[in-house]
Design an enzyme around this catalytic site. Sequence first.
Site, PDB file in Angstrom:
ATOM      1  N   ARG A  75      34.656  63.393  56.905  1.00 55.93           N
ATOM      2  CA  ARG A  75      35.702  63.244  55.888  1.00 55.93           C
ATOM      3  C   ARG A  75      35.095  62.788  54.570  1.00 55.93           C
ATOM      4  O   ARG A  75      34.272  61.882  54.542  1.00 55.93           O
ATOM      5  CB  ARG A  75      36.751  62.246  56.369  1.00 55.93           C
ATOM      6  CG  ARG A  75      37.357  62.730  57.679  1.00 55.93           C
ATOM      7  CD  ARG A  75      38.597  61.998  58.078  1.00 55.93           C
ATOM      8  NE  ARG A  75      39.092  62.588  59.333  1.00 55.93           N
ATOM      9  CZ  ARG A  75      40.159  62.175  59.995  1.00 55.93           C
ATOM     10  NH1 ARG A  75      40.864  61.170  59.530  1.00 55.93           N
ATOM     11  NH2 ARG A  75      40.526  62.768  61.098  1.00 55.93           N
ATOM     12  N   ARG A  81      36.219  52.854  57.346  1.00 52.90           N
ATOM     13  CA  ARG A  81      36.474  54.124  56.662  1.00 52.90           C
ATOM     14  C   ARG A  81      35.125  54.739  56.292  1.00 52.90           C
ATOM     15  O   ARG A  81      34.457  54.275  55.387  1.00 52.90           O
ATOM     16  CB  ARG A  81      37.318  53.869  55.404  1.00 52.90           C
ATOM     17  CG  ARG A  81      37.800  55.128  54.704  1.00 52.90           C
ATOM     18  CD  ARG A  81      38.694  54.777  53.519  1.00 52.90           C
ATOM     19  NE  ARG A  81      39.891  54.073  53.936  1.00 52.90           N
ATOM     20  CZ  ARG A  81      40.991  54.662  54.401  1.00 52.90           C
ATOM     21  NH1 ARG A  81      41.044  55.974  54.473  1.00 52.90           N
ATOM     22  NH2 ARG A  81      42.035  53.952  54.752  1.00 52.90           N
ATOM     23  N   GLU A 110      45.361  51.407  61.650  1.00 53.43           N
ATOM     24  CA  GLU A 110      45.580  52.605  62.458  1.00 53.43           C
ATOM     25  C   GLU A 110      44.356  52.946  63.325  1.00 53.43           C
ATOM     26  O   GLU A 110      43.243  53.073  62.835  1.00 53.43           O
ATOM     27  CB  GLU A 110      45.877  53.780  61.509  1.00 53.43           C
ATOM     28  CG  GLU A 110      46.059  55.096  62.236  1.00 53.43           C
ATOM     29  CD  GLU A 110      46.239  56.257  61.267  1.00 53.43           C
ATOM     30  OE1 GLU A 110      46.728  56.040  60.144  1.00 53.43           O
ATOM     31  OE2 GLU A 110      45.878  57.389  61.647  1.00 53.43           O
ATOM     32  N   SER A 167      46.698  58.444  66.155  1.00 51.88           N
ATOM     33  CA  SER A 167      47.788  59.158  65.520  1.00 51.88           C
ATOM     34  C   SER A 167      48.127  60.295  66.464  1.00 51.88           C
ATOM     35  O   SER A 167      47.232  60.921  67.011  1.00 51.88           O
ATOM     36  CB  SER A 167      47.283  59.689  64.181  1.00 51.88           C
ATOM     37  OG  SER A 167      48.299  60.403  63.534  1.00 51.88           O
ATOM     38  N   ARG A 221      36.258  54.047  65.059  1.00 48.88           N
ATOM     39  CA  ARG A 221      36.955  52.928  64.412  1.00 48.88           C
ATOM     40  C   ARG A 221      37.433  51.875  65.423  1.00 48.88           C
ATOM     41  O   ARG A 221      37.599  50.699  65.079  1.00 48.88           O
ATOM     42  CB  ARG A 221      38.142  53.453  63.607  1.00 48.88           C
ATOM     43  CG  ARG A 221      38.820  52.382  62.787  1.00 48.88           C
ATOM     44  CD  ARG A 221      40.079  52.887  62.112  1.00 48.88           C
ATOM     45  NE  ARG A 221      39.833  53.346  60.749  1.00 48.88           N
ATOM     46  CZ  ARG A 221      40.813  53.708  59.917  1.00 48.88           C
ATOM     47  NH1 ARG A 221      42.062  53.673  60.314  1.00 48.88           N
ATOM     48  NH2 ARG A 221      40.530  54.109  58.690  1.00 48.88           N
TER      49      ARG A 221
END
Length: 423
Positions: free
Chosen positions: A258, A273, A345, A348, A385
Amino acid sequence: MIDLNLLRENPDAIKASQRARGASEEIVDEAIAAEVNRRAKLAEFESLRAEQNAHSKTVATAPKEEKAALVAAAQVLAANVKAAAAAATDASEALDKILWQIENVVCEGVPAGGEDDFDVLREVGTKPNFGFTLKDHTELGLDLDILDLERGVKVSGSRFYFLKGMGARLEIAMMSLALDQAAEAGFTALITPTLVRPEVMAGTGFLGQHADEIYYLPADDLYLTGTSEVALAGYHRDEIVDLTDGPLRYAGWSTCYRREAGSAGRDTKGILRVHQFNKLEMFSYVEPEQAEAEHEKLLAWQELMLQKCELPYRVIHTAAGDLGSSAARKYDIEAWVPSQETYRELTSTSNCTTFQARRLNMRYRKEDGKTATLATLNGTLATTRWLVAILENHQQPDGSVRIPEALRPYLGGTEFIKPKVKA
RNA sequence: GGAAGCGUGCCGGAGCGGCCGAACGGAACAGUCUUGAAAACUGUCGUAGUUAAUAGCUACCGUGGGUUCAAAUCCCACCGCUUCCUCCA
């Protein structure tokens, strides 16, 4: 892509969805107009074409002396057909252009609004109550010598890292635990390609508003995937699959990339992140009627995995404006991150209904022998994460980290990651 | 990276300008026969668009363009596969 039948029969449902997302309602009317136009142009072309086809047959069977005159007439027809075909193609492309901008129609009960308008469905587990000064995961990683951020930056730049020693092993242990759980639940394991063609990337709905989040290799016209969902959705592209034995379920493991283009300055510390991480993703192909039930199952499997990692968490129901373009409903699970005193988070799960499947041309055969568009769903089962939450929640007064019991078999029975004793 | 060949329906495989949405074989499905099954025989047997329609019409023979009154068939480009050479983890 949205359903054309729904557009024709109940455009207000699509408008209501657009409203909930905070997106344009006018575009629905544009789509209707374009759809009517497309049908008209197509009908015109088809009737001209039929005329031409019929005429061509008379040319073929005509005696020699009549042929020249018939061909001359046919030439006029051919010109008309060519023009009509071009008009039909244009009309169809114009419709597509509009249709591809309309995001999936949200499910009933999805909260309206944006990022902060989620509903909290439940909070599970007990937040740790430390009787000592806690460390964040960056400090823990450094002190335990399991995370090397400095060298990550040296080698690859900001937001890159090395997982080292027990850090690397912990991630692989977590992935193995997740993969075993998935296999037990009937998922087929897949290690997926992380470079995909533009059609697949577009089909999964990732090239819309957030296209700049994605790494692109111009020399090869390939995209680096930010999740194995892309490859897992593309897996059955252009296929008619058999769902008579129940849903097709895949657990895809891959490295994810990402760009984090829009998040400069956010979460710059540690591995919360990053540009590259690993993820195990669940992906289901189901009959549309079963999609909502499957979604609840995916969520339950995610919660089970969080519980195995002994993490306190909450489940939130994402608001319409914060859904991805493909999602009709989304649940996030956020784990408690003690150093930030907030939930972050970790997973998801999205119900994409028939939206992705329609774009990727994926259908199934119904009992009556007819084909119908299927539904796709996805959900995270583990990512890099998670290590943040595991390290922070299970830290001990002596600076060590307790390994959740479920993970120990994958680490040779190790119970604690301990700081190295300096000589 | 170089050379040659090939890409047709669920599979195999013909077709190489009009009679081809496509022969033939296999698989599958339905029926006849049979106590049941097998075999045999008969039939069905691609996807999508348009339409009230399982009627008709239209599109699709790797993808995209072109030639032609007419293209699965001819031309061009691209993609993929196979074999040989080169290289390589």
